[in-house]
Design a protein around this motif. Structure first.
Motif, PDB file in Angstrom:
ATOM      1  N   ALA A  58       1.952 -61.127  23.412  1.00  0.00           N
ATOM      2  CA  ALA A  58       1.632 -60.666  22.050  1.00  0.00           C
ATOM      3  C   ALA A  58       2.493 -59.471  21.693  1.00  0.00           C
ATOM      4  N   SER A  59       2.643 -58.575  22.643  1.00  0.00           N
ATOM      5  CA  SER A  59       3.493 -57.407  22.433  1.00  0.00           C
ATOM      6  C   SER A  59       4.955 -57.809  22.322  1.00  0.00           C
ATOM      7  N   ASN A  60       5.389 -58.685  23.210  1.00  0.00           N
ATOM      8  CA  ASN A  60       6.805 -59.067  23.220  1.00  0.00           C
ATOM      9  C   ASN A  60       7.220 -59.720  21.902  1.00  0.00           C
ATOM     10  N   SER A  61       6.314 -60.474  21.299  1.00  0.00           N
ATOM     11  CA  SER A  61       6.626 -61.080  20.003  1.00  0.00           C
ATOM     12  C   SER A  61       6.534 -60.044  18.894  1.00  0.00           C
ATOM     13  N   ALA A  62       5.454 -59.282  18.889  1.00  0.00           N
ATOM     14  CA  ALA A  62       5.233 -58.347  17.777  1.00  0.00           C
ATOM     15  C   ALA A  62       6.336 -57.295  17.692  1.00  0.00           C
ATOM     16  N   LEU A  63       6.789 -56.823  18.838  1.00  0.00           N
ATOM     17  CA  LEU A  63       7.850 -55.808  18.841  1.00  0.00           C
ATOM     18  C   LEU A  63       9.245 -56.441  18.864  1.00  0.00           C
ATOM     19  N   GLY A  64       9.294 -57.771  18.794  1.00  0.00           N
ATOM     20  CA  GLY A  64      10.600 -58.435  18.782  1.00  0.00           C
ATOM     21  C   GLY A  64      11.360 -58.218  20.075  1.00  0.00           C
ATOM     22  N   SER A  65      10.633 -58.111  21.199  1.00  0.00           N
ATOM     23  CA  SER A  65      11.295 -57.852  22.476  1.00  0.00           C
ATOM     24  C   SER A  65      11.940 -59.108  23.051  1.00  0.00           C
ATOM     25  N   GLY A  66      11.365 -60.262  22.728  1.00  0.00           N
ATOM     26  CA  GLY A  66      11.874 -61.523  23.253  1.00  0.00           C
ATOM     27  C   GLY A  66      10.775 -62.279  23.976  1.00  0.00           C
ATOM     28  N   ILE A  67      11.158 -63.374  24.632  1.00  0.00           N
ATOM     29  CA  ILE A  67      10.182 -64.211  25.334  1.00  0.00           C
ATOM     30  C   ILE A  67      10.403 -64.094  26.840  1.00  0.00           C
TER      31      ILE A  67
END
Lengths: 500, 500
Positions: free
Chosen positions: B354-363
């Protein structure tokens, strides 16, 4: 922790609009005769997204006239805060019902679901593989069970199947549930079945949800399962006409419920039915909905089935189905040429991110569509999407855009931030469903299709407001963690259609 | 619509376990002395994921002994369905409390949150840019406000700041809320502040949530803001020791709350503090948590700051922080070499989709991690994740894995399906937090850290059960649309810690 300044004056406000609005042909922006018996004033905080990058937060009052059954905003008065001041500022009659949102709540335009399959609702959260497998494993059995006692869904049934009773249970619940999520308008796919499709329209009218109702056309004898298809192009046309007649009989104005031509997707239909449906839509000025470019396997299948067309979208265009009244769902794999064609025809795309992720379809490049001039709204695509909540869909629209912006070289301009996903779920949906200027905001002339959002009590609501947050932040918190517990009341055309 | 066969016998069951469990050193799989006063029988449906691809659905009863304050499963008896039969089959004393889940509910292992920032909780849903910007704009101001009256959060405050009171309000709420989501264990990041960190530990113990509590070490004078950092490596060490002492004083057994060494992330610490913290962790056999490879900008920064190390994970390894007691959060951008190193050291990764998507960090490529032998659990990463619910995190783990499987050539094996995301949130979390064999299932010897899930009433719960669904489908529906409304009761170590 939050100071509570509660003004709940009109909680018991009467349901004024008739369930069967009269035939109405005059201009939608009538601004006179304010002192009708069918008037309500809404007083409190109003939040909306007039543009994709503006979160507009206003305090004031709005006068809604429901005298003609439509429930239109006749006047607005910003910066008033008491019922008496609102009545004066709006020139309303003394004694006009004042519906007040308390200090922790706000009025927000109702959500518009640009793509939802009502008969799939019981399958929410049930997945198998990608699109084409899932249709056969879950979707067609469930959809057929609402009209056909021989549906595979009933294979192990120990009681006599009653498809119509199932349709009644499912459709009533879909409408109740989506209203509770703040969905005031929806473009529904029904099934091939005429009685069940007519039932969905009647229930939407009765419960007061604004809805396009589409009988799914599925006349391709090769692609569709034997237990769930139209018998021929003529059969498809006749059944479609039967549902159109019913829907126009129960709502001659088309204000609340209206038919929508629904060739399911290119693999499920034939050249003949597409041509006939396009003529029908054109002759009767009906809207059209179909799926396009959802899944790479589906795109390949369409290319094989329609070698004479230049693309998936081209198939619809070649048959006259790509118009400025057309909603295409998904659009994940549209080529630049297809996007240009969609834009040139004035068609729109219902962006269905929850479904696209859950079914592994891919990420729709929303920014590219918007930049090319394509109208974009949101679609829950229940039950490809696992939730029938537009708010959940809006969250997913943000999330996949963030992943896309990362993948495309950390290009922040590809992100679709909170304000813009709210815009897509309201103003975008209004454009997508031919209701631009009539839905999505609080301007005079617009319909009172509105949800009242309640924030601030974390014992009973999912959003954690600590008390120090400004309204910008509160709205963001609502978008990320809100659900139906935050939807206090919902109106469609001025009629109270849901109360928590 | 659903037939209701309700057996609610033990709703008022006593809270038996002490809030301060005694020092306990004996074996965790004691199976004798069943007829203690501190015994409870749990009767009903038990669902768990003993392996990543098995959704195990059992009916029966479980005997839990809380006599020593730990609340361990002493015996199980499957296929019994009445309290009397359960008492007999389990050899329990007559009159033993029987806690029954009704026919629409089931017992499920409590969720384990492998990565959550307690002080960021009030920022749920507030985002700005990607990781490094967001830390400065939202995170550091909020975290510091729980310990420092000069925090920028108070810049416009009209009242005298009271950081400790804020910490109390925030931390009490985090624990209450995560318990209501069924989170029975959490690996918490706190802040640099000693009193607030100690408070978090005391509140977890008091409220009965199993928790690792980490004071964040942030002694890098260049990177960290002046208003929120340790003064020196020695200051960081001393403050860390102070929180360890407090936590071990209040729970000498370490059964319920335990300290965890928490060098925030490589940019925030120094070579000196990392070395000292590693020695401390090694000498005291403490667990360690840190962030790694979350964001490409962060990875680049770490490479610039630590040119002598081979990689981001290598930085931790070079300082002795990469151990079989280490939890690394995120791991989105780990190279194959880093993954191999993590696996070789026996460290684990908290997957935070959820964090990785919301902050645009990646998958994060979870399948690659698992295939390489890395232990993987789930982390909400609130407030990089917008929700502190592990169930929401599990959904997002499924969704991003589906997008990844599409992106990598429609490779279905990269999907992390429902059963496996549940496994990651329970059994995976147990491994990640050093509780393998003691948490995550219903085997004798395991702790009774359990949530009771309730499904079937769509008036009061978010999951739509129509009545015809089998239990496999019901569990899937719960995963996709469930929330705290489905969490009826929660126990930790046999103690009832939440009731809806």
């Amino acid at each position: 922790m939050v100071s509570i300044f509660t003004l709940v004056l009109g909680l018991g406000c009467a349901v004024i609009a008739s369930a069967h609005p009269p035939n109405y042909h005059s201009s939608p922006d009538r601004l006179t005769s304010r002192a009708n018996a069918g008037e309500q004033i809404f007083l409190g905080r109003f939040i909306s997204t007039p543009t994709p990058d503006e979160l507009l937060i206003q305090q004031g009052a709005v006068l809604v006239s429901s005298a003609d059954g439509r429930g239109v905003i006749n006047a607005v008065a910003w910066n008033v805060s008491s019922p008496a001041a609102a009545i004066t500022a709006l020139g309303a009659a003394n004694g006009t019902t004042v519906v007040t949102s308390n200090d922790q709540g706000f009025f927000f335009p109702g959500f518009i679901d640009g793509h939802i399959h009502a008969p799939q609702y019981p399958n929410l959260g049930l997945f198998a593989g990608t699109l084409l497998d899932w249709l056969q494993a879950y979707t067609f059995p469930m959809e057929s069970s609402l009209g056909n006692a021989s549906s595979p869904m009933y294979a192990n049934s120990t009681t006599t199947p009653d498809p119509f009773a199932r349709a009644q249970a499912v459709y009533a619940h879909v409408i109740d549930k989506t209203l509770s999520y703040g969905t005031t308008s929806a473009a529904y796919y029904a099934t091939v079945d005429v009685p069940a499709t007519n039932l969905l329209a009647s229930l939407a009218l009765q419960k007061g949800q604004r809805a396009y109702i589409g009988r799914t056309c599925m006349d391709n004898q090769e692609y569709n399962p034997e237990y769930y298809r139209d018998e021929s192009p003529e059969d498809a046309l006749n059944k479609t006409l039967a549902t159109i007649k019913h829907i126009q009989d129960i709502d001659p104005s088309g204000e609340l419920v209206a038919p929508i031509i629904t060739p399911r997707f290119a693999p499920a239909v034939t050249n003949q039915s597409m041509t006939m449906l396009a003529e029908l839509a054109n002759n009767m000025s009906l809207r059209i909905q179909a799926h396009a470019d959802e899944n790479v396997g589906e795109v390949k299948l369409v290319a094989e089935m329609y070698p004479e067309s230049s693309s998936y979208v081209g198939v619809y265009d070649d048959h006259g189905l790509l118009t400025n009244r057309t909603i295409l769902a998904h659009g994940v794999h549209m080529t630049d040429a297809e996007i240009a064609l969609v834009a040139a025809r004035g068609a729109g795309v219902a962006h269905c991110p929850a479904s696209n992720s859950a079914l592994g379809s891919g990420i729709c490049h929303v920014r590219k569509l918007i930049d090319a001039g394509v109208t974009v709204g949101l679609g829950t695509d229940a039950a490809g999407g696992y939730s029938a909540s537009v708010l959940e869909t809006a969250r997913q629209a943000f999330l996949v855009s963030r992943l896309l912006s990362f993948q495309e070289g950390q290009n922040a301009s590809l992100s679709v931030p909170v304000t813009e996903v709210l815009y897509l779920g309201t103003m975008g949906g209004a454009k997508l469903t031919g209701m631009e200027g009539r839905l999505g905001g609080f301007a005079p002339g617009m319909l009172w299709d509105v949800q009242e959002i309640q924030l601030g009590n974390w014992e009973t609501e999912p959003v954690d407001i600590f008390g120090w947050e400004n309204w910008h932040d509160r709205v963001h918190k609502w978008v990320w963690n809100g659900d139906d517990r935050n939807v206090n009341r919902v109106w469609v055309g001025g009629r109270l259609v849901h109360q928590k």
